[in-house]
Design a protein around this motif. Sequence first.
Motif, PDB file in Angstrom:
ATOM      1  N   PRO A 170       0.841  -1.212   0.000  1.00 25.96           N
ATOM      2  CA  PRO A 170       0.000   0.000   0.000  1.00 25.96           C
ATOM      3  C   PRO A 170       0.872   1.257   0.000  1.00 25.96           C
ATOM      4  O   PRO A 170       2.015   1.227   0.478  1.00 25.96           O
ATOM      5  N   PRO A 171       0.348   2.359  -0.531  1.00 30.20           N
ATOM      6  CA  PRO A 171       1.152   3.600  -0.532  1.00 30.20           C
ATOM      7  C   PRO A 171       1.410   4.098   0.880  1.00 30.20           C
ATOM      8  O   PRO A 171       0.748   3.706   1.841  1.00 30.20           O
ATOM      9  N   LEU A 172       2.389   4.991   0.990  1.00 31.20           N
ATOM     10  CA  LEU A 172       2.724   5.555   2.295  1.00 31.20           C
ATOM     11  C   LEU A 172       1.548   6.339   2.850  1.00 31.20           C
ATOM     12  O   LEU A 172       0.848   7.035   2.099  1.00 31.20           O
ATOM     13  N   PRO A 173       1.298   6.261   4.160  1.00 32.16           N
ATOM     14  CA  PRO A 173       0.130   6.967   4.733  1.00 32.16           C
ATOM     15  C   PRO A 173       0.255   8.482   4.655  1.00 32.16           C
ATOM     16  O   PRO A 173      -0.747   9.180   4.653  1.00 32.16           O
ATOM     17  N   GLU A 174       1.488   9.025   4.616  1.00 29.05           N
ATOM     18  CA  GLU A 174       1.658  10.473   4.499  1.00 29.05           C
ATOM     19  C   GLU A 174       3.062  10.775   3.992  1.00 29.05           C
ATOM     20  O   GLU A 174       3.929   9.913   3.976  1.00 29.05           O
ATOM     21  N   ASP A 175       3.249  12.018   3.535  1.00 24.44           N
ATOM     22  CA  ASP A 175       4.566  12.501   3.123  1.00 24.44           C
ATOM     23  C   ASP A 175       5.281  13.012   4.367  1.00 24.44           C
ATOM     24  O   ASP A 175       4.944  14.060   4.919  1.00 24.44           O
ATOM     25  N   SER A 176       6.260  12.250   4.844  1.00 26.26           N
ATOM     26  CA  SER A 176       6.900  12.579   6.126  1.00 26.26           C
ATOM     27  C   SER A 176       7.576  13.943   6.099  1.00 26.26           C
ATOM     28  O   SER A 176       7.591  14.664   7.094  1.00 26.26           O
ATOM     29  N   ILE A 177       8.138  14.316   4.945  1.00 28.71           N
ATOM     30  CA  ILE A 177       8.823  15.615   4.849  1.00 28.71           C
ATOM     31  C   ILE A 177       7.826  16.745   5.095  1.00 28.71           C
ATOM     32  O   ILE A 177       8.090  17.681   5.853  1.00 28.71           O
ATOM     33  N   LYS A 178       6.639  16.644   4.471  1.00 27.79           N
ATOM     34  CA  LYS A 178       5.635  17.700   4.641  1.00 27.79           C
ATOM     35  C   LYS A 178       5.107  17.739   6.071  1.00 27.79           C
ATOM     36  O   LYS A 178       4.878  18.812   6.624  1.00 27.79           O
ATOM     37  N   VAL A 179       4.911  16.562   6.658  1.00 30.62           N
ATOM     38  CA  VAL A 179       4.387  16.524   8.031  1.00 30.62           C
ATOM     39  C   VAL A 179       5.329  17.233   8.983  1.00 30.62           C
ATOM     40  O   VAL A 179       4.930  18.061   9.808  1.00 30.62           O
ATOM     41  N   VAL A 180       6.624  16.931   8.857  1.00 34.10           N
ATOM     42  CA  VAL A 180       7.609  17.536   9.763  1.00 34.10           C
ATOM     43  C   VAL A 180       7.705  19.035   9.526  1.00 34.10           C
ATOM     44  O   VAL A 180       7.806  19.823  10.474  1.00 34.10           O
TER      45      VAL A 180
END
Length: 824
Positions: free
Chosen positions: A297-307
Amino acid sequence: MQQQNDDMEVPLLNDSNSNRQKSQAQERDGFSHQQKDSEGSMESPNLEFEYGDTDSFTAELSELYGYTEEPEFSLNRDYFEEDFKNHVKGRRWMELSMEEQRAYVMRLLDALEVTDRDKRLKVTRAILYLAQGVFDECDTETDVLYWSRHNVFLLYDMGIFTALLELLSMEIDNNQACSSAVRKPAISLADSTELRVLLSIMYLMVETIRVEMEGDSPERKATREAFKTELGSPLYNGEPFALLLFTMVTKFCSMNAPHFPMKKVLLLLWKTILFTLGGFEELLEMKVRTRDHLNLPPLPEDSIKVVRNMRAASPPASAMELIEQQQQQKRGRRSRRPLVKQDSLDTYNERDPFKNDDARDEEDDPEDVDSGIEGEVDPLDRDVIIQPPPPPPPLRPPTERVSFPKGLPWAPKVREKDIEHFLETSRNKFIGFTLGNDTDTLVGLPRPIHESVKTLKQHKYVSIAEVQIKREEELQQCPMTMGEEEVEETPAEILYLGMLPSLSQYVIALLKLLLAAAPTSKAKTDSINILADVLPEEMPITVLQSMKLGIDVNRHKEIIVKAISALLLLLLKHFKLNHIYQFEYVAQHLVFANCIPLILKFFNQNIMSYISAKNSICALDYPHCVVHEMPELTAESLEAGDSNQFCWRNLFSCINLLRILNKITKWKHSRTMMLVVFKSAPILKRALKVKQAMMQLYVLKLLKIQTKYLGRQWRKSNMKTMSAIYQKVRHRLNDDWAYGNDIDARPWDFQAEECALRESIEKFNARRYDKNQNSDFTPVDNCLQSVLGQRVDLPEDFHYSYEMWLEREVFSQPIQWEGLLQAQ
């Protein structure tokens, strides 16, 4: 171990004393002018810092040069103009056509072939002047950068990089220079002149071509891809270019070449790895593609944007700071009243139900108590800070007084083994037996367990690493059935294959350099002289020169830390994506080389002072210094530094080191216990004073994995930090991090854990890279004719000695044919 812990604890007291003196001075100034809020001095500013692969292009170029190298800019210009005027009379470089420029560069390329060392150095300096942007013909810094970019692409097209690589290899193997440097009592800039010029040109070429600019022509984009492929391919003696630089690092750290300019080598190595393997955004794209390829499954979120969207939280006040402020209030004749609590790490500023516990010392540690701090402040603590609790407010519905967040920043995750463990426990409890790894059968379990399993499966996350580990187990168990594994020749795979034979040496060498450059290292303990390429031949004689050199030395060390931290993080992230056991191999070498206590030692300082250090002189930074008149430097101008509230490279280094520490300790109980044994909690909590969301996140992650081992009293005393962990760090739905139930009953065998991991890594390396190990499974040719008919490659000298061998071993030896026949 105990002695090491004691050594690491001593600076904590010193830092506390220095912070106390600094705080008192700030309070005296503040009270004399205006009435301040009781928590004002503890509030550090929000840092507007955006984490990325690198700093701005100009800043990265300026860090290549030390301030002691500043006179060499004019030297490069003089050598270029001397040669240029002899061949192109009455004209300037900018006035030449493209063909004329190419012809002149070709002439310089031919001149590099001379055997005279001094003449060759003059030619390389002329090439460096071109790469630096023919600054004498420019009026602004923008012009310098434009012409530098133009010239670098021209130099690459003409094959200058390959020629420089040959010269660099010659300098590395120059035993005469190495032996003379080893014998010298003091090494200076002059000992590494040729190497510094070569490395500077190569760095300018790699960094300039790596950075993509708006408006780049298709030809330049094609050049970038070609150069990227060239650097990452095993074209240089069968190895990627990075391996040559790694060799320089190990040779320097083995004390065989103390004149190597390590800062330039490390910067070039970092930028080469960044260029060939890719930065953080490329890593995310590669991860998305790999998950898609593996049907995950695709990643649940874009970690760079979240941080990047996270906001920093206010650091909690320590008891020491609250006591000092109370004392200052007495001196300022302010009315006595209970101290107003500073905004906690809670983002939503809820009323803290553990106020009494926190009032004693909301961020005090059991470690600090052991150090004697508690003993010093206990009377004041009782008298001033612990107040009778105010009467509780009338009970109201929670919705009236608490503003609940709309959502947590991260999607929760659950591993497959977490679901298996949950079901195993539930089946044992309700039906008295287990079904192994079966996560689908829920017969006999009550309805709430069904709902729990459904929720866990909704948030199940299968990582690429888990797929790779399962695939590796299948390949180990069924080598004949699974057949030969197809390994994609990615740049990371090529680099790992090249690093594999000497990987431990590379890791140890990088950590030695990191230790020598760390601000907490004592000069007397430095076994490696990393200042060879910053110290001038003549030491300073005035106070101003000494101040300038001191700034240069500090800046030099900071740049080395920046390059090593970024390099190690990139290697770990790329190897983890390429194959988990490649990552584990590097991580285990880091652990065995004492990387964990080294990083903790790095953070065992006044981290706010390190991040706000002003070890730079803007007037001497390239390209400013080559187009503007040099102002007269004074003590005031040297101390002023730049106007930024923080040093970009130091904050970048701190985040990188925290990320490295997270990567090598995640899911490893033995390494988590190392964090506990080395008393990392108070060190890490001091780092929370830096109001930068990304740095706080990685500190909180490190605190989260060890909270269950720190004891109930620690958790009770640090509820603000626990709350911050809850709000900022990703949740594992059935992780017992906040309570630590039955920790003492768990039989962790840490040595067995590392040994089992090491065994898996060795099996992986042997299966994939050591072809001799698979000889048991190679088919055997039993046909006599085909075996005798195989062509055998013989060495060149075989024909010369073959007749002598026949005479000595065959003809001159008597053969008892009758005996042979009888034996048959």
